[in-house]
Write an enzyme that holds these catalytic residues in place. Structure first.
Site, PDB file in Angstrom:
ATOM      1  CB  SER A   8      -6.690  -0.302  -3.018  1.00 25.64           C
ATOM      2  OG  SER A   8      -5.763   0.549  -2.648  1.00 25.64           O
ATOM      3  CG  HIS A  32     -10.455   1.114  -1.171  1.00 24.49           C
ATOM      4  ND1 HIS A  32     -11.156   1.154  -0.217  1.00 24.49           N
ATOM      5  CD2 HIS A  32      -9.519   0.903  -0.146  1.00 24.49           C
ATOM      6  CE1 HIS A  32     -10.648   1.156   1.123  1.00 24.49           C
ATOM      7  NE2 HIS A  32      -9.593   1.553   0.855  1.00 24.49           N
ATOM      8  CG  ASP A  34      -5.783   2.704   1.367  1.00 22.79           C
ATOM      9  OD1 ASP A  34      -6.906   3.283   1.699  1.00 22.79           O
ATOM     10  OD2 ASP A  34      -6.097   1.907  -0.282  1.00 22.79           O
ATOM     11  CG  MET A  36      -3.419   6.435   3.854  1.00 20.52           C
ATOM     12  SD  MET A  36      -1.751   5.293   3.567  1.00 20.52           S
ATOM     13  CE  MET A  36      -2.253   3.689   2.729  1.00 20.52           C
ATOM     14  CG  HIS A  65     -10.123   3.634   4.464  1.00 21.69           C
ATOM     15  ND1 HIS A  65      -9.245   2.600   4.028  1.00 21.69           N
ATOM     16  CD2 HIS A  65     -10.244   3.562   5.227  1.00 21.69           C
ATOM     17  CE1 HIS A  65      -9.052   2.063   5.556  1.00 21.69           C
ATOM     18  NE2 HIS A  65      -9.432   3.220   6.298  1.00 21.69           N
ATOM     19  CG  MET A  67      -6.557   4.588   6.528  1.00 20.02           C
ATOM     20  SD  MET A  67      -5.451   3.979   6.056  1.00 20.02           S
ATOM     21  CE  MET A  67      -6.248   4.258   4.392  1.00 20.02           C
ATOM     22  CG  MET A 136      -8.672  -1.090   8.193  1.00 26.86           C
ATOM     23  SD  MET A 136      -8.320  -1.004   7.345  1.00 26.86           S
ATOM     24  CE  MET A 136      -6.581  -1.195   7.091  1.00 26.86           C
ATOM     25  CG  ASP A 174      -8.296  -2.432   3.249  1.00 26.76           C
ATOM     26  OD1 ASP A 174      -7.744  -2.754   2.648  1.00 26.76           O
ATOM     27  OD2 ASP A 174      -8.600  -1.049   3.044  1.00 26.76           O
TER      28      ASP A 174
END
Length: 221
Positions: A8, A32, A34, A36, A65, A67, A136, A174
């Site tokens: 990540s 990966h 993230d 957000m 991913h 979020m 998660m 994760d």
């Protein structure tokens, strides 16, 4: 099941993302990412323009991913700019089937993410619509959190469901995945492991990836 390690970049140096990805490109499987938005989770990271640029400079496919609030609106665009996989959260999606199908139609693998306190059972019927289920193992929003063992029974149930339906769905974990916790995840049935601090906090990120893979495979992934 072959273990897949997805470092990540949440734990990488954001000013050197291309170089940070290159450090693990010979040993990791995917990267990966993230995303957000400071609404769905209390943190703000990076978004579509950065992903679009990183696609051009990464030797590995990107696992995005999301979020974020309103993934139904934004998720297909990540697939369109070249992400290899796009995961939306069950808690945020209002039209998950339509969105998952749109991700696939745009050429990416479709993933569904579930938070630690969210039960798996209401989403069983969506397993046929996805390529990856993300469970998660911390509350989403920040890296470096302690692994939540209470999610492991959910991982086992998910593996049983996937197997019983004879589906080729990857099972990803994760949050808090490290050399100390990855074996428990693999034993429970996970086969895709996101690791941030355990990789980018190490002196040798590539060696950290190799160690994680060895431990996961020894435990049964």
């Amino acid at each position: 099941m072959a273990a897949k390690i997805f470092p990540s970049i949440l734990s990488a140096d954001f000013a050197r993302l291309a170089e940070e990805v290159a450090l693990i490109s010979d040993d990791a499987d995917w990267v990966h990412v993230d995303v957000m938005d400071n609404h769905f989770v209390p943190n703000l990271t990076l978004g579509l323009p950065v992903v679009e640029s990183l696609v051009k400079h990464s030797a590995l496919p990107l696992d995005c991913h999301l979020m974020i609030e309103d993934p139904d609106r934004w998720a297909p665009a990540y697939a369109e700019v070249g992400a290899g996989s796009v995961t939306i959260h069950a808690e945020a999606a209002k039209a998950p089937i339509r969105t998952l199908r749109a991700i696939r139609a745009a050429g990416a693998r479709a993933g569904l993410g579930i938070n630690p306190a969210t039960p798996l059972e209401p989403y069983e019927e969506l397993l046929g619509e996805i390529d990856m289920l993300l469970l998660m193992t911390v509350e989403p929003g920040f890296g470096g959190q302690k692994f939540l063992d209470l999610v492991l029974p959910k991982v086992r149930r998910a593996r049983q469901l996937i197997k019983s339906r004879d589906l080729a769905v990857w099972l990803q974990v994760d949050g808090g995945v490290s050399a100390e916790t990855i074996e428990r995840c693999a034993e429970a049935g996970a086969d895709v492991f996101v690791a941030g601090n355990a990789v980018y906090g190490a002196d040798d990120p590539a060696e950290a990836v190799r160690l994680l893979r060895a431990k996961a495979e020894a435990a049964g992934a």
